[in-house]
Design a protein around this motif. Structure first.
Motif, PDB file in Angstrom:
ATOM      1  N   PRO A 195       0.660  -1.093   0.024  1.00  0.00           N
ATOM      2  CA  PRO A 195       0.097   0.022  -0.014  1.00  0.00           C
ATOM      3  C   PRO A 195       0.841   1.368  -0.094  1.00  0.00           C
ATOM      4  O   PRO A 195       0.349   2.365  -0.424  1.00  0.00           O
ATOM      5  N   PHE A 196       2.015   1.266   0.587  1.00  0.00           N
ATOM      6  CA  PHE A 196       2.925   2.525   0.756  1.00  0.00           C
ATOM      7  C   PHE A 196       4.070   2.454  -0.396  1.00  0.00           C
ATOM      8  O   PHE A 196       4.902   3.111  -0.184  1.00  0.00           O
ATOM      9  N   ARG A 197       3.750   1.794  -1.426  1.00  0.00           N
ATOM     10  CA  ARG A 197       4.895   1.603  -2.384  1.00  0.00           C
ATOM     11  C   ARG A 197       5.280   3.019  -2.897  1.00  0.00           C
ATOM     12  O   ARG A 197       6.276   3.345  -3.183  1.00  0.00           O
ATOM     13  N   TYR A 198       4.280   3.892  -3.143  1.00  0.00           N
ATOM     14  CA  TYR A 198       4.573   5.235  -3.828  1.00  0.00           C
ATOM     15  C   TYR A 198       4.484   6.413  -3.023  1.00  0.00           C
ATOM     16  O   TYR A 198       4.398   7.443  -3.170  1.00  0.00           O
ATOM     17  N   VAL A 199       4.478   6.360  -1.606  1.00  0.00           N
ATOM     18  CA  VAL A 199       4.468   7.264  -0.760  1.00  0.00           C
ATOM     19  C   VAL A 199       5.458   8.371  -0.882  1.00  0.00           C
ATOM     20  O   VAL A 199       5.398   9.552  -0.708  1.00  0.00           O
ATOM     21  N   ASN A 200       6.331   8.131  -1.554  1.00  0.00           N
ATOM     22  CA  ASN A 200       7.850   8.792  -1.988  1.00  0.00           C
ATOM     23  C   ASN A 200       7.388   9.995  -2.939  1.00  0.00           C
ATOM     24  O   ASN A 200       8.012  11.052  -2.828  1.00  0.00           O
ATOM     25  N   ARG A 201       6.190   9.583  -3.422  1.00  0.00           N
ATOM     26  CA  ARG A 201       5.628  10.909  -4.630  1.00  0.00           C
ATOM     27  C   ARG A 201       4.857  11.747  -3.889  1.00  0.00           C
ATOM     28  O   ARG A 201       4.329  12.520  -4.565  1.00  0.00           O
ATOM     29  N   LEU A 202       4.390  11.566  -2.491  1.00  0.00           N
ATOM     30  CA  LEU A 202       3.648  12.626  -2.024  1.00  0.00           C
ATOM     31  C   LEU A 202       4.341  14.048  -1.727  1.00  0.00           C
ATOM     32  O   LEU A 202       5.694  14.016  -1.678  1.00  0.00           O
ATOM     33  N   ARG A 203       3.472  14.837  -1.744  1.00  0.00           N
ATOM     34  CA  ARG A 203       4.042  16.466  -1.782  1.00  0.00           C
ATOM     35  C   ARG A 203       3.599  17.200  -0.691  1.00  0.00           C
ATOM     36  O   ARG A 203       2.110  16.789  -0.514  1.00  0.00           O
ATOM     37  N   ALA A 204       4.057  18.149  -0.248  1.00  0.00           N
ATOM     38  CA  ALA A 204       3.417  19.276   0.740  1.00  0.00           C
ATOM     39  C   ALA A 204       1.993  19.692  -0.006  1.00  0.00           C
ATOM     40  O   ALA A 204       1.952  20.060  -1.050  1.00  0.00           O
ATOM     41  N   GLY A 205       0.985  19.583   0.785  1.00  0.00           N
ATOM     42  CA  GLY A 205      -0.199  19.915   0.416  1.00  0.00           C
ATOM     43  C   GLY A 205      -1.362  18.853  -0.065  1.00  0.00           C
ATOM     44  O   GLY A 205      -2.307  19.052  -0.128  1.00  0.00           O
ATOM     45  N   ASP A 206      -0.540  17.575  -0.128  1.00  0.00           N
ATOM     46  CA  ASP A 206      -1.387  16.513  -0.623  1.00  0.00           C
ATOM     47  C   ASP A 206      -2.467  15.984   0.756  1.00  0.00           C
ATOM     48  O   ASP A 206      -1.931  16.211   1.768  1.00  0.00           O
ATOM     49  N   GLU A 207      -3.343  15.377   0.312  1.00  0.00           N
ATOM     50  CA  GLU A 207      -4.487  15.120   1.197  1.00  0.00           C
ATOM     51  C   GLU A 207      -4.459  13.640   1.761  1.00  0.00           C
ATOM     52  O   GLU A 207      -4.027  12.757   0.869  1.00  0.00           O
ATOM     53  N   LEU A 208      -4.342  13.430   2.977  1.00  0.00           N
ATOM     54  CA  LEU A 208      -4.629  12.300   3.627  1.00  0.00           C
ATOM     55  C   LEU A 208      -5.859  12.077   4.158  1.00  0.00           C
ATOM     56  O   LEU A 208      -6.122  12.292   5.455  1.00  0.00           O
ATOM     57  N   ILE A 209      -6.815  11.055   3.773  1.00  0.00           N
ATOM     58  CA  ILE A 209      -8.300  11.045   4.223  1.00  0.00           C
ATOM     59  C   ILE A 209      -8.460   9.902   4.952  1.00  0.00           C
ATOM     60  O   ILE A 209      -8.201   8.832   4.636  1.00  0.00           O
ATOM     61  N   VAL A 210      -8.932   9.908   6.328  1.00  0.00           N
ATOM     62  CA  VAL A 210      -9.204   8.733   7.088  1.00  0.00           C
ATOM     63  C   VAL A 210     -10.651   8.701   7.504  1.00  0.00           C
ATOM     64  O   VAL A 210     -11.276   9.785   8.054  1.00  0.00           O
ATOM     65  N   ASP A 211     -11.220   7.658   7.022  1.00  0.00           N
ATOM     66  CA  ASP A 211     -12.570   7.500   7.183  1.00  0.00           C
ATOM     67  C   ASP A 211     -12.768   6.479   8.274  1.00  0.00           C
ATOM     68  O   ASP A 211     -12.347   5.470   8.351  1.00  0.00           O
ATOM     69  N   VAL A 212     -13.725   6.806   9.357  1.00  0.00           N
ATOM     70  CA  VAL A 212     -13.894   5.953  10.481  1.00  0.00           C
ATOM     71  C   VAL A 212     -15.512   5.988  10.608  1.00  0.00           C
ATOM     72  O   VAL A 212     -15.930   7.054  11.533  1.00  0.00           O
ATOM     73  N   ARG A 213     -16.038   4.911  10.350  1.00  0.00           N
ATOM     74  CA  ARG A 213     -17.641   4.903  10.750  1.00  0.00           C
ATOM     75  C   ARG A 213     -18.629   6.286  10.747  1.00  0.00           C
ATOM     76  O   ARG A 213     -18.670   6.543  11.724  1.00  0.00           O
ATOM     77  N   GLY A 214     -18.620   6.848   9.720  1.00  0.00           N
ATOM     78  CA  GLY A 214     -19.375   8.177   9.768  1.00  0.00           C
ATOM     79  C   GLY A 214     -18.728   9.259   9.927  1.00  0.00           C
ATOM     80  O   GLY A 214     -19.307  10.356   9.676  1.00  0.00           O
ATOM     81  N   ARG A 215     -17.328   9.136  10.060  1.00  0.00           N
ATOM     82  CA  ARG A 215     -16.658  10.520  10.224  1.00  0.00           C
ATOM     83  C   ARG A 215     -15.646  10.515   9.435  1.00  0.00           C
ATOM     84  O   ARG A 215     -15.088   9.490   8.845  1.00  0.00           O
ATOM     85  N   ARG A 216     -15.106  11.603   8.695  1.00  0.00           N
ATOM     86  CA  ARG A 216     -13.988  11.722   7.967  1.00  0.00           C
ATOM     87  C   ARG A 216     -13.126  12.518   8.538  1.00  0.00           C
ATOM     88  O   ARG A 216     -13.282  13.819   8.902  1.00  0.00           O
ATOM     89  N   TYR A 217     -11.842  12.340   8.560  1.00  0.00           N
ATOM     90  CA  TYR A 217     -10.640  13.408   9.066  1.00  0.00           C
ATOM     91  C   TYR A 217      -9.681  13.619   7.903  1.00  0.00           C
ATOM     92  O   TYR A 217      -9.192  12.538   7.280  1.00  0.00           O
ATOM     93  N   THR A 218      -9.494  14.817   7.571  1.00  0.00           N
ATOM     94  CA  THR A 218      -8.716  15.125   6.413  1.00  0.00           C
ATOM     95  C   THR A 218      -7.415  15.808   6.989  1.00  0.00           C
ATOM     96  O   THR A 218      -7.299  16.876   7.603  1.00  0.00           O
TER      97      THR A 218
END
Length: 267
Positions: free
Chosen positions: A182-205
Motif C-alpha cells: 500500500p505504501f509503495r509510492y508514498v515517496n511521490r507525496l508532496r506538501a499539500g496532498d490530502e490524507l483522508i481517514v474514514d471511520v464509521r460515519g466520520r471523515r478526517y482530512t
C-alpha cells in the motif's frame, strides 16, 4: 592401446554426464527460485491487495447498515465514541515496534480501546485510509504485526498512538513492496496532498506537511505525540497538534532505512 583408449573415452563420457546433470540441476534450482520470487512478489501481492479491497467494501457496507439502522449512534467529536485508540503514546512502548517493521481477520467491528486489549494486540480493520494523489484506498487495523496486519495488505496503527482526529500522532506503517504494497509510492507525496481517514460515519482530512526521506528503523521520535526525528532533529514538529505519520521501508525491496511522511489535521 585399444583398452586404454576405451578407458579415456569412458572417463570423458562420465565427465560429460556429470556436467550435464549439474547443469540440469542448476537450471531446475533456478526455475524453482524464480517461481518462489514470482509467488512472493506477484501472487501474494495480488492476493493481499484483493483481500484488502474486499475489507474496505465490507467496512463501508457495515457502516452504511449501521447508519441506516441507527443514525444517532455516531455523534459528537470524541474519537473514543467509535472505539478508537486513545492518544498520548509513550515512545518507549513502541521502541520494539520500530517505524521500520511496519488486524487480523476480516471484520467490520472497530478496534477495542486500549483498556480492552493487551499492548501490541491487533483486531479487525476499523478505518479506511485514502490518498487521492496515489489513488490509494486501504483498510487500517490495530497493530503492526506482519502476519496479522501488514501481510494482509492493510496499513497498521502503531500501538499507543493517537486515534484519527485526536490530539497527538496517528502513526501508521505499511509495506512498500509485496503483500499489497500500500505504501509503495508514498515517496511521490508532496506538501499539500490530502490524507483522508474514514471511520464509521466520520471523515478526517490531514494535509501532508513534511517528509523525511530516510532515517533509521529505531527512530521512534517520528511516531511520538509531537513527531520529531531523534536521528535528524531538524526534521519534525515542535508544537502539540493532531498529526498523522506514514512510515515504510526505503529504498525499495530493502528494509535498511525508513521513509516518513507527516501531515496535520485540517481544521
Amino acid at each position: 592401446m585399444v583398452v586404454q583408449g576405451r578407458g579415456r573415452r569412458a572417463r570423458r563420457a562420465g565427465l560429460v554426464g556429470v556436467l550435464w546433470a549439474t547443469a540440469e540441476l542448476t537450471v531446475t534450482v533456478g526455475v524453482v527460485v524464480l517461481l518462489l520470487v514470482v509467488h512472493q512478489v506477484w501472487w501474494t501481492n495480488r492476493q493481499a491487495a484483493a483481500a484488502a479491497q474486499e475489507q474496505v467494501r465490507s467496512l463501508e457496507q457495515s457502516w452504511g447498515r449501521e447508519e441506516a439502522a441507527s443514525p444517532e449512534r455516531v455523534s459528537g467529536d470524541d474519537p473514543l465514541a467509535s472505539g478508537l485508540p486513545a492518544s498520548s503514546p509513550d515512545p518507549s512502548s513502541v521502541h520494539s515496534a520500530s517505524p521500520a517493521s511496519p488486524a487480523s481477520s476480516a471484520s467490520s467491528v472497530p478496534a477495542p480501546r486500549p483498556s480492552e486489549r493487551a499492548a501490541g494486540a491487533h483486531a479487525g480493520a476499523y478505518a479506511v485510509l485514502r490518498i487521492p494523489r496515489l489513488g490509494l484506498v486501504v483498510p487500517v487495523a490495530q497493530g503492526i504485526d506482519k502476519r496479522g496486519v501488514l501481510d494482509k495488505g492493510y496499513v497498521g496503527q502503531y500501538p499507543g498512538t493517537a486515534g484519527p482526529g485526536a490530539q497527538g500522532n496517528f502513526a501508521l506503517a505499511g509495506h512498500r513492496n509485496t503483500h499489497g504494497e500500500p505504501f509503495r509510492y508514498v515517496n511521490r507525496l508532496r506538501a499539500g496532498d490530502e490524507l483522508i481517514v474514514d471511520v464509521r460515519g466520520r471523515r478526517y482530512t490531514y494535509v501532508v506537511g513534511r517528509i523525511l526521506s530516510e532515517t533509521t528503523e529505531r527512530d521512534t521520535g517520528v511516531i511520538a505525540p509531537v513527531p520529531r526525528s531523534v536521528v535528524k532533529p531538524e526534521h519534525g514538529y515542535s508544537e502539540p497538534g493532531s498529526y498523522i505519520t506514514l512510515t515504510t521501508c526505503t529504498p525499495e525491496y530493502s528494509s535498511k532505512y525508513r521513509l516518513v511522511v507527516w501531515g496535520t489535521l485540517r481544521p
